[in-house]
Design a protein around this motif. Structure first.
Motif, PDB file in Angstrom:
ATOM      1  N   LEU A  37      48.828  93.143 108.009  1.00 59.33           N
ATOM      2  CA  LEU A  37      48.595  94.463 108.592  1.00 59.33           C
ATOM      3  C   LEU A  37      49.725  95.427 108.240  1.00 59.33           C
ATOM      4  CD1 LEU A  37      47.317  93.533 112.169  1.00 59.33           C
ATOM      5  CD2 LEU A  37      46.017  94.731 110.411  1.00 59.33           C
ATOM      6  N   LEU A  38      50.952  94.972 108.414  1.00 57.36           N
ATOM      7  CA  LEU A  38      52.099  95.842 108.164  1.00 57.36           C
ATOM      8  C   LEU A  38      52.192  96.266 106.708  1.00 57.36           C
ATOM      9  CD1 LEU A  38      54.807  94.063 110.361  1.00 57.36           C
ATOM     10  CD2 LEU A  38      53.681  96.242 110.814  1.00 57.36           C
ATOM     11  N   HIS A  39      51.962  95.339 105.808  1.00 56.25           N
ATOM     12  CA  HIS A  39      52.157  95.640 104.393  1.00 56.25           C
ATOM     13  C   HIS A  39      50.970  96.380 103.777  1.00 56.25           C
ATOM     14  CE1 HIS A  39      55.066  92.269 105.025  1.00 56.25           C
ATOM     15  NE2 HIS A  39      55.826  93.162 104.434  1.00 56.25           N
ATOM     16  N   ASN A  40      49.876  96.449 104.502  1.00 56.46           N
ATOM     17  CA  ASN A  40      48.735  97.222 104.009  1.00 56.46           C
ATOM     18  C   ASN A  40      48.763  98.675 104.475  1.00 56.46           C
ATOM     19  OD1 ASN A  40      47.600  95.175 102.525  1.00 56.46           O
ATOM     20  ND2 ASN A  40      46.185  94.512 104.135  1.00 56.46           N
ATOM     21  N   ILE A  41      49.757  99.033 105.261  1.00 55.65           N
ATOM     22  CA  ILE A  41      49.885 100.422 105.702  1.00 55.65           C
ATOM     23  C   ILE A  41      50.516 101.232 104.577  1.00 55.65           C
ATOM     24  CG2 ILE A  41      50.907 101.977 107.396  1.00 55.65           C
ATOM     25  CD1 ILE A  41      50.957  99.636 109.366  1.00 55.65           C
ATOM     26  N   GLU A  42      49.729 102.099 103.972  1.00 51.72           N
ATOM     27  CA  GLU A  42      50.228 102.877 102.838  1.00 51.72           C
ATOM     28  C   GLU A  42      51.116 104.028 103.277  1.00 51.72           C
ATOM     29  OE1 GLU A  42      49.963 102.165  99.694  1.00 51.72           O
ATOM     30  OE2 GLU A  42      48.827 100.344 100.150  1.00 51.72           O
ATOM     31  N   LYS A  43      50.789 104.644 104.400  1.00 49.48           N
ATOM     32  CA  LYS A  43      51.579 105.765 104.886  1.00 49.48           C
ATOM     33  C   LYS A  43      51.381 105.894 106.386  1.00 49.48           C
ATOM     34  CE  LYS A  43      47.973 109.205 103.894  1.00 49.48           C
ATOM     35  NZ  LYS A  43      47.648 110.472 103.188  1.00 49.48           N
ATOM     36  N   PRO A  44      52.292 106.562 107.081  1.00 48.46           N
ATOM     37  CA  PRO A  44      52.129 106.734 108.520  1.00 48.46           C
ATOM     38  C   PRO A  44      50.839 107.473 108.856  1.00 48.46           C
ATOM     39  CG  PRO A  44      54.352 107.310 107.826  1.00 48.46           C
ATOM     40  CD  PRO A  44      53.548 107.131 106.576  1.00 48.46           C
ATOM     41  N   ILE A  54      48.327  96.578 118.382  1.00 43.23           N
ATOM     42  CA  ILE A  54      48.261  98.018 118.166  1.00 43.23           C
ATOM     43  C   ILE A  54      49.544  98.394 117.440  1.00 43.23           C
ATOM     44  CG2 ILE A  54      48.069 100.313 119.185  1.00 43.23           C
ATOM     45  CD1 ILE A  54      46.776  99.049 121.617  1.00 43.23           C
ATOM     46  N   ILE A  55      49.410  98.965 116.253  1.00 47.22           N
ATOM     47  CA  ILE A  55      50.571  99.321 115.445  1.00 47.22           C
ATOM     48  C   ILE A  55      50.696 100.836 115.392  1.00 47.22           C
ATOM     49  CG2 ILE A  55      51.666  99.173 113.177  1.00 47.22           C
ATOM     50  CD1 ILE A  55      50.170  96.570 112.732  1.00 47.22           C
ATOM     51  N   PHE A  56      51.838 101.341 115.845  1.00 46.78           N
ATOM     52  CA  PHE A  56      52.146 102.757 115.835  1.00 46.78           C
ATOM     53  C   PHE A  56      53.103 103.035 114.668  1.00 46.78           C
ATOM     54  CE2 PHE A  56      51.306 101.311 120.102  1.00 46.78           C
ATOM     55  CZ  PHE A  56      50.464 102.272 120.643  1.00 46.78           C
ATOM     56  N   THR A  57      52.913 104.144 113.984  1.00 46.15           N
ATOM     57  CA  THR A  57      53.762 104.466 112.851  1.00 46.15           C
ATOM     58  C   THR A  57      54.342 105.871 112.993  1.00 46.15           C
ATOM     59  OG1 THR A  57      51.820 105.218 111.609  1.00 46.15           O
ATOM     60  CG2 THR A  57      52.540 102.943 111.241  1.00 46.15           C
ATOM     61  N   ALA A  58      55.404 106.129 112.230  1.00 47.81           N
ATOM     62  CA  ALA A  58      56.045 107.444 112.234  1.00 47.81           C
ATOM     63  C   ALA A  58      56.701 107.663 110.880  1.00 47.81           C
ATOM     64  CB  ALA A  58      57.084 107.541 113.351  1.00 47.81           C
ATOM     65  N   ASN A  59      56.956 108.908 110.574  1.00 49.88           N
ATOM     66  CA  ASN A  59      57.560 109.256 109.298  1.00 49.88           C
ATOM     67  C   ASN A  59      59.045 108.908 109.280  1.00 49.88           C
ATOM     68  OD1 ASN A  59      55.324 110.594 107.823  1.00 49.88           O
ATOM     69  ND2 ASN A  59      55.381 111.995 109.567  1.00 49.88           N
ATOM     70  N   THR A  60      59.551 108.601 108.088  1.00 49.24           N
ATOM     71  CA  THR A  60      60.952 108.192 107.966  1.00 49.24           C
ATOM     72  C   THR A  60      61.915 109.377 107.975  1.00 49.24           C
ATOM     73  OG1 THR A  60      60.718 108.193 105.549  1.00 49.24           O
ATOM     74  CG2 THR A  60      60.378 106.099 106.690  1.00 49.24           C
ATOM     75  N   ASN A  61      61.393 110.610 108.007  1.00 51.66           N
ATOM     76  CA  ASN A  61      62.315 111.744 108.138  1.00 51.66           C
ATOM     77  C   ASN A  61      62.852 111.879 109.559  1.00 51.66           C
ATOM     78  OD1 ASN A  61      59.959 112.584 109.299  1.00 51.66           O
ATOM     79  ND2 ASN A  61      59.761 114.490 108.149  1.00 51.66           N
ATOM     80  N   ASN A  62      62.322 111.069 110.473  1.00 52.28           N
ATOM     81  CA  ASN A  62      62.876 110.994 111.825  1.00 52.28           C
ATOM     82  C   ASN A  62      64.027 109.991 111.843  1.00 52.28           C
ATOM     83  OD1 ASN A  62      60.744 112.677 113.014  1.00 52.28           O
ATOM     84  ND2 ASN A  62      59.428 110.913 112.631  1.00 52.28           N
TER      85      ASN A  62
END
Length: 241
Positions: A37-44, A54-62
């Motif tokens: 699941l984690l490695h198939n996430i292409e972008k937030p 439940i996987i929550f994502t955020a941009n790395t500019n934070n």
């Protein structure tokens, strides 16, 4: 052609998803489902919901991101981690930030807020929001998660799972007709802030019970079935078939 691999980078490296966040484990952990699941996430993007996670994502500019949930009364902030990809030359690139919640209790609706770089806010990647007039704030929201009722109920194998929802930090005991109303035999465990559980084997029959704070009886607020006993007390009712 360069080969790349993904690694989890955090202040404490080598973590995996647990019931309320991450716990230390070898970096090459064996949870294939979560790893995929984690490695198939292409972008937030919007939260990813599966039967178990439940996987929550955020941009790395934070610089930093945390998440707080309604079922914990927003008292605990769980930190996001960094998912990075590293090529065969050892060059690492930050891919995105993420937090994984393992679904121990399957709420039909889940509300949450993020703390981004120290500021409380809604999830900018989740368009579903709800305004609370009582506190004058917006909350991010997930719906239709597939509900498992958080309530006292008889389960399989003649076992009853007793549930209480209330303030955190209580020493909550259980007593009933199955203990001759002795309030000192069984104590519920606080498995999450304000959520208490106890599993107890009971044979088929109808039982009356209450929770106790010291000697003060408390009705089960997750069980709508109540009675007045012959001695005038109020009690909750559970039926085991």
């Amino acid at each position: 052609m360069k080969m790349t691999k993904f690694v989890l980078m955090s202040a404490l490296a080598g973590f995996f998803c647990t019931g309320m966040g991450f716990a230390a484990a070898p970096a090459n952990y064996q949870n294939f489902e979560l790893d995929t699941l984690l490695h198939n996430i292409e972008k937030p993007g919007e939260p990813i919901v599966t039967e178990d996670y439940i996987i929550f994502t955020a941009n790395t500019n934070n610089r930093s991101v945390g998440i707080a949930f309604d079922f914990e009364n927003y008292q605990v902030i769980h930190p996001f981690q960094v998912l990075s990809n590293t090529d065969d030359e050892g060059v690492s690139t930050r891919k995105h930030l993420f937090y994984c919640y393992q679904r121990q209790h399957r709420f039909d609706t889940l509300k949450y807020r993020l703390v981004i770089d120290g500021l409380w806010t809604t999830d900018p990647l989740n368009p579903n929001k709800e305004y609370d007039n009582q506190v004058n704030l917006y909350f991010s929201k997930l719906e239709n998660l597939g509900q498992i009722k958080i309530e006292t109920e008889a389960t399989s194998n003649d076992t009853v799972k007793f549930i209480y929802k209330g303030e955190s930090g209580l020493k909550l005991n259980l007593a009933g007709t199955f203990t001759n109303w002795d309030p000192w035999i069984y104590q519920l465990e606080e498995i999450q802030p304000g959520l208490y559980e106890l599993e107890l084997p009971l044979t088929s029959g109808t039982y009356y019970y209450n929770y106790y704070l010291g000697l003060t009886p408390i009705l089960d607020n997750t069980n709508p079935e109540k009675i007045y006993t012959a001695d005038g007390r109020s009690a909750s009712v559970i039926r085991v078939n």
